[in-house]
Design a protein around this motif. Structure first.
Motif, PDB file in Angstrom:
ATOM      1  N   LEU A 152     -31.487  41.727  81.813  1.00  0.00           N
ATOM      2  CA  LEU A 152     -32.002  40.392  82.127  1.00  0.00           C
ATOM      3  C   LEU A 152     -33.211  40.053  81.256  1.00  0.00           C
ATOM      4  N   LEU A 153     -34.124  40.984  81.091  1.00  0.00           N
ATOM      5  CA  LEU A 153     -35.323  40.729  80.285  1.00  0.00           C
ATOM      6  C   LEU A 153     -34.949  40.443  78.827  1.00  0.00           C
ATOM      7  N   LYS A 154     -33.906  41.093  78.356  1.00  0.00           N
ATOM      8  CA  LYS A 154     -33.458  40.847  76.984  1.00  0.00           C
ATOM      9  C   LYS A 154     -32.803  39.473  76.867  1.00  0.00           C
ATOM     10  N   GLU A 155     -31.909  39.174  77.796  1.00  0.00           N
ATOM     11  CA  GLU A 155     -31.154  37.923  77.709  1.00  0.00           C
ATOM     12  C   GLU A 155     -32.025  36.706  78.003  1.00  0.00           C
ATOM     13  N   LYS A 156     -32.930  36.831  78.954  1.00  0.00           N
ATOM     14  CA  LYS A 156     -33.707  35.673  79.413  1.00  0.00           C
ATOM     15  C   LYS A 156     -34.978  35.454  78.601  1.00  0.00           C
ATOM     16  N   TYR A 157     -35.584  36.568  78.116  1.00  0.00           N
ATOM     17  CA  TYR A 157     -36.888  36.456  77.454  1.00  0.00           C
ATOM     18  C   TYR A 157     -36.910  37.085  76.060  1.00  0.00           C
ATOM     19  N   SER A 161     -50.065  46.727  89.991  1.00  0.00           N
ATOM     20  CA  SER A 161     -50.339  45.466  90.690  1.00  0.00           C
ATOM     21  C   SER A 161     -50.784  44.437  89.669  1.00  0.00           C
ATOM     22  N   LEU A 162     -50.802  43.192  90.074  1.00  0.00           N
ATOM     23  CA  LEU A 162     -51.317  42.138  89.195  1.00  0.00           C
ATOM     24  C   LEU A 162     -52.818  42.304  88.975  1.00  0.00           C
ATOM     25  N   THR A 163     -53.496  42.876  89.963  1.00  0.00           N
ATOM     26  CA  THR A 163     -54.924  43.178  89.797  1.00  0.00           C
ATOM     27  C   THR A 163     -55.124  44.162  88.654  1.00  0.00           C
ATOM     28  N   GLN A 164     -54.292  45.206  88.624  1.00  0.00           N
ATOM     29  CA  GLN A 164     -54.396  46.175  87.537  1.00  0.00           C
ATOM     30  C   GLN A 164     -54.049  45.539  86.201  1.00  0.00           C
ATOM     31  N   PHE A 165     -53.025  44.702  86.182  1.00  0.00           N
ATOM     32  CA  PHE A 165     -52.662  44.046  84.928  1.00  0.00           C
ATOM     33  C   PHE A 165     -53.828  43.211  84.397  1.00  0.00           C
ATOM     34  N   ASN A 166     -54.454  42.452  85.269  1.00  0.00           N
ATOM     35  CA  ASN A 166     -55.591  41.620  84.843  1.00  0.00           C
ATOM     36  C   ASN A 166     -56.766  42.477  84.383  1.00  0.00           C
ATOM     37  N   LEU A 167     -56.944  43.627  85.014  1.00  0.00           N
ATOM     38  CA  LEU A 167     -58.008  44.545  84.580  1.00  0.00           C
ATOM     39  C   LEU A 167     -57.770  44.979  83.138  1.00  0.00           C
ATOM     40  N   PHE A 168     -56.539  45.386  82.831  1.00  0.00           N
ATOM     41  CA  PHE A 168     -56.248  45.841  81.469  1.00  0.00           C
ATOM     42  C   PHE A 168     -56.316  44.686  80.467  1.00  0.00           C
ATOM     43  N   LYS A 169     -55.902  43.526  80.889  1.00  0.00           N
ATOM     44  CA  LYS A 169     -56.014  42.352  80.015  1.00  0.00           C
ATOM     45  C   LYS A 169     -57.483  42.092  79.663  1.00  0.00           C
ATOM     46  N   GLU A 170     -58.358  42.118  80.678  1.00  0.00           N
ATOM     47  CA  GLU A 170     -59.783  41.876  80.453  1.00  0.00           C
ATOM     48  C   GLU A 170     -60.415  42.958  79.589  1.00  0.00           C
ATOM     49  N   ILE A 228     -42.749  41.060  87.165  1.00  0.00           N
ATOM     50  CA  ILE A 228     -42.484  41.637  85.837  1.00  0.00           C
ATOM     51  C   ILE A 228     -41.984  40.548  84.901  1.00  0.00           C
ATOM     52  N   GLU A 229     -41.074  39.714  85.376  1.00  0.00           N
ATOM     53  CA  GLU A 229     -40.564  38.617  84.552  1.00  0.00           C
ATOM     54  C   GLU A 229     -41.691  37.685  84.112  1.00  0.00           C
ATOM     55  N   GLU A 230     -42.592  37.376  85.036  1.00  0.00           N
ATOM     56  CA  GLU A 230     -43.708  36.475  84.721  1.00  0.00           C
ATOM     57  C   GLU A 230     -44.575  37.064  83.610  1.00  0.00           C
ATOM     58  N   ILE A 231     -44.862  38.352  83.691  1.00  0.00           N
ATOM     59  CA  ILE A 231     -45.676  39.004  82.654  1.00  0.00           C
ATOM     60  C   ILE A 231     -44.950  38.995  81.314  1.00  0.00           C
ATOM     61  N   ILE A 232     -43.670  39.354  81.353  1.00  0.00           N
ATOM     62  CA  ILE A 232     -42.889  39.416  80.106  1.00  0.00           C
ATOM     63  C   ILE A 232     -42.784  38.028  79.473  1.00  0.00           C
ATOM     64  N   ARG A 268     -45.883  37.355  77.436  1.00  0.00           N
ATOM     65  CA  ARG A 268     -46.408  38.523  76.700  1.00  0.00           C
ATOM     66  C   ARG A 268     -47.076  38.153  75.390  1.00  0.00           C
ATOM     67  N   ASN A 269     -46.680  37.056  74.768  1.00  0.00           N
ATOM     68  CA  ASN A 269     -47.284  36.669  73.490  1.00  0.00           C
ATOM     69  C   ASN A 269     -48.716  36.164  73.643  1.00  0.00           C
ATOM     70  N   GLU A 270     -49.115  35.911  74.892  1.00  0.00           N
ATOM     71  CA  GLU A 270     -50.478  35.457  75.148  1.00  0.00           C
ATOM     72  C   GLU A 270     -51.474  36.611  75.216  1.00  0.00           C
ATOM     73  N   PHE A 271     -50.946  37.823  75.296  1.00  0.00           N
ATOM     74  CA  PHE A 271     -51.822  38.982  75.492  1.00  0.00           C
ATOM     75  C   PHE A 271     -51.951  39.737  74.163  1.00  0.00           C
ATOM     76  N   GLU A 272     -52.977  39.363  73.426  1.00  0.00           N
ATOM     77  CA  GLU A 272     -53.112  39.833  72.045  1.00  0.00           C
ATOM     78  C   GLU A 272     -53.200  41.352  71.946  1.00  0.00           C
ATOM     79  N   TYR A 273     -53.879  41.976  72.878  1.00  0.00           N
ATOM     80  CA  TYR A 273     -54.148  43.400  72.749  1.00  0.00           C
ATOM     81  C   TYR A 273     -53.337  44.273  73.718  1.00  0.00           C
ATOM     82  N   LEU A 274     -52.375  43.673  74.410  1.00  0.00           N
ATOM     83  CA  LEU A 274     -51.552  44.450  75.331  1.00  0.00           C
ATOM     84  C   LEU A 274     -50.179  44.707  74.723  1.00  0.00           C
ATOM     85  N   ASP A 275     -49.775  45.953  74.729  1.00  0.00           N
ATOM     86  CA  ASP A 275     -48.459  46.359  74.229  1.00  0.00           C
ATOM     87  C   ASP A 275     -47.633  46.799  75.434  1.00  0.00           C
TER      88      ASP A 275
END
Length: 392
Positions: A190-195, A108-117, A145-149, A152-159
């Motif tokens: 799509l993720l490769k071509e678009k982002y 979920s986006l909640t989980q993503f934000n948790l890991f980001k924090e 998923i597209e929004e996160i990808i 992705r360069n904004e998330f310094e510690y997320l791989d």
């Protein structure tokens, strides 16, 4: 085995390590050489240690499963921390204590934000797989998923390693598997071509079936061989990890239960056993309308003489394990062995209902010896109220 039967006066499970390892070897033989195998330990936690040298990683879906893997000294790099709900305190404890060699899924986006924090708070790299939803409560939408990808360069510690996907179990249709693979392939393209994002990994839960019932007609060579060809035809070329639980574990297990009574009610023969649906759950059992593979210990070669409905010890009309099963001449005290019970049977049953005992668990090692890895234990202490003196 005779000694184990003598020692156990109530129901118990046996998980055969040779059968287990042969099963993983078969899957690896059928799949493309570069495909990794992940075992979902929710299918059967008791065989986890036996698989450490045979699979590439383990999927863990709860804090309790993580504790089990820690107790078994499973390496962090072999763990994928999954699950629709990840307790924030548990996740923080993992990150704070250097458990970042583990891979974490995003449900979920909640989980993503948790890991980001957490990654920013502890300045630690966290590896993620973004779970694509199948239209259920699991995972996130493709646009999320597209929004996160895209950021992705904004998330310094997320791989962000790639994508995870699982859509169900007992799948026997290559057409359905092809539709899923095409959907995943198109998303990665799509993720490769678009982002300009190249996913390192696709973790895919295939839901390969287990043959539980005599009516099952599964040609595994055809199914898994055809699936392997579908993987080879993908346009995107991520590392592929297949997440399997039931398909790995089912065949290694047997469940033994004793006949404790027999009767004929209104023309129907009934056997009562000391187990029941609190101990054994077959996927798709449909109130025992399908016939599982079973035998009477010591009477496997004797001719069948009569049909029986096999029922458990619970005070519930639903506690029917099998209907109209042909058996040889049987007596109270005989033991019935149910096959293909290596996945979920020991954990999905309603174990605490009526405060019945939980069965022993044995591992049959490759040298033929038996190791008891859980003793039978009473459950009434778990169900009894513990009244405490009221405090203000």
């Amino acid at each position: 085995m005779n000694e184990i039967l003598k020692q156990n006066k109530t129901a118990f499970y046996v998980f055969d390590v040779k059968t287990l390892k042969d099963r993983v070897a078969y899957l690896r033989k059928m799949l493309p050489e570069n495909v990794a195998v992940c075992y979902a330990i929710k299918a059967n936690t008791f065989i986890t240690a036996e698989l450490e040298n045979d699979v590439d990683r383990f999927e863990i879906c709860s804090p309790g499963e993580a504790e089990i893997c820690d107790l078994l000294d499973i390496p962090d790099e072999m763990m994928v921390i999954s699950g629709v709900y990840k307790t924030p305190e548990v996740m923080e404890n993992m990150v704070a204590n250097g458990k970042c060699d583990r891979i974490f899924t995003v449900e979920s986006l909640t989980q993503f934000n948790l890991f980001k924090e957490l990654s920013e708070k502890y300045k630690k790299k966290i590896s993620l797989l973004l779970r694509l939803t199948n239209g259920s409560q699991f995972g996130i939408n493709s646009d999320e998923i597209e929004e996160i990808i895209s950021k992705r360069n904004e998330f310094e510690y997320l791989d962000i390693l790639g994508i995870q996907f699982f859509s169900g179990t007992q799948k026997t249709s290559l057409k359905k598997l092809k539709r899923e693979i095409d959907k995943l392939d198109n998303l990665l393209i799509l993720l490769k071509e678009k982002y300009d994002y190249t996913a390192e990994e696709l973790e895919y839960g295939t839901g390969f079936p287990a043959a539980y019932f005599k009516e099952d007609n599964i040609n595994e060579d055809e199914l898994i061989g055809g699936f392997a060809q579908l993987l080879n035809e993908m346009t995107s070329k991520p590392k592929i990890t297949l997440e399997l639980g039931r398909s790995i574990a089912a065949a290694c297990g047997k469940y033994y239960t004793h006949i404790v009574d027999k009767k004929c009610n209104k023309g129907e023969n009934y056997l009562l056993v000391d187990g029941g649906m609190n101990h054994i759950v077959y996927y798709g059992q449909h109130m025992a309308m399908k016939q599982p593979y079973l035998s009477v210990c010591g009477k496997e070669t004797e001719p069948c003489t009569e049909s029986w409905n096999i029922c458990g010890s619970l005070c519930s009309m639903n506690d029917i394990i099998a209907k109209q099963i042909s058996l040889p001449d049987i007596e109270i005290g005989d033991v019935i062995c149910f096959e293909n019970t290596g996945a979920y049977c020991m954990t999905e049953g309603i174990s605490l209902f009526l405060s019945r005992d939980i069965p022993s668990v044995y591992i049959k090692k490759e040298d033929g010896t038996y190791l008891c890895v859980r003793d039978s234990f009473e459950t009434f202490n778990l169900n009894k109220p513990n009244y405490r003196k009221e405090t203000n």
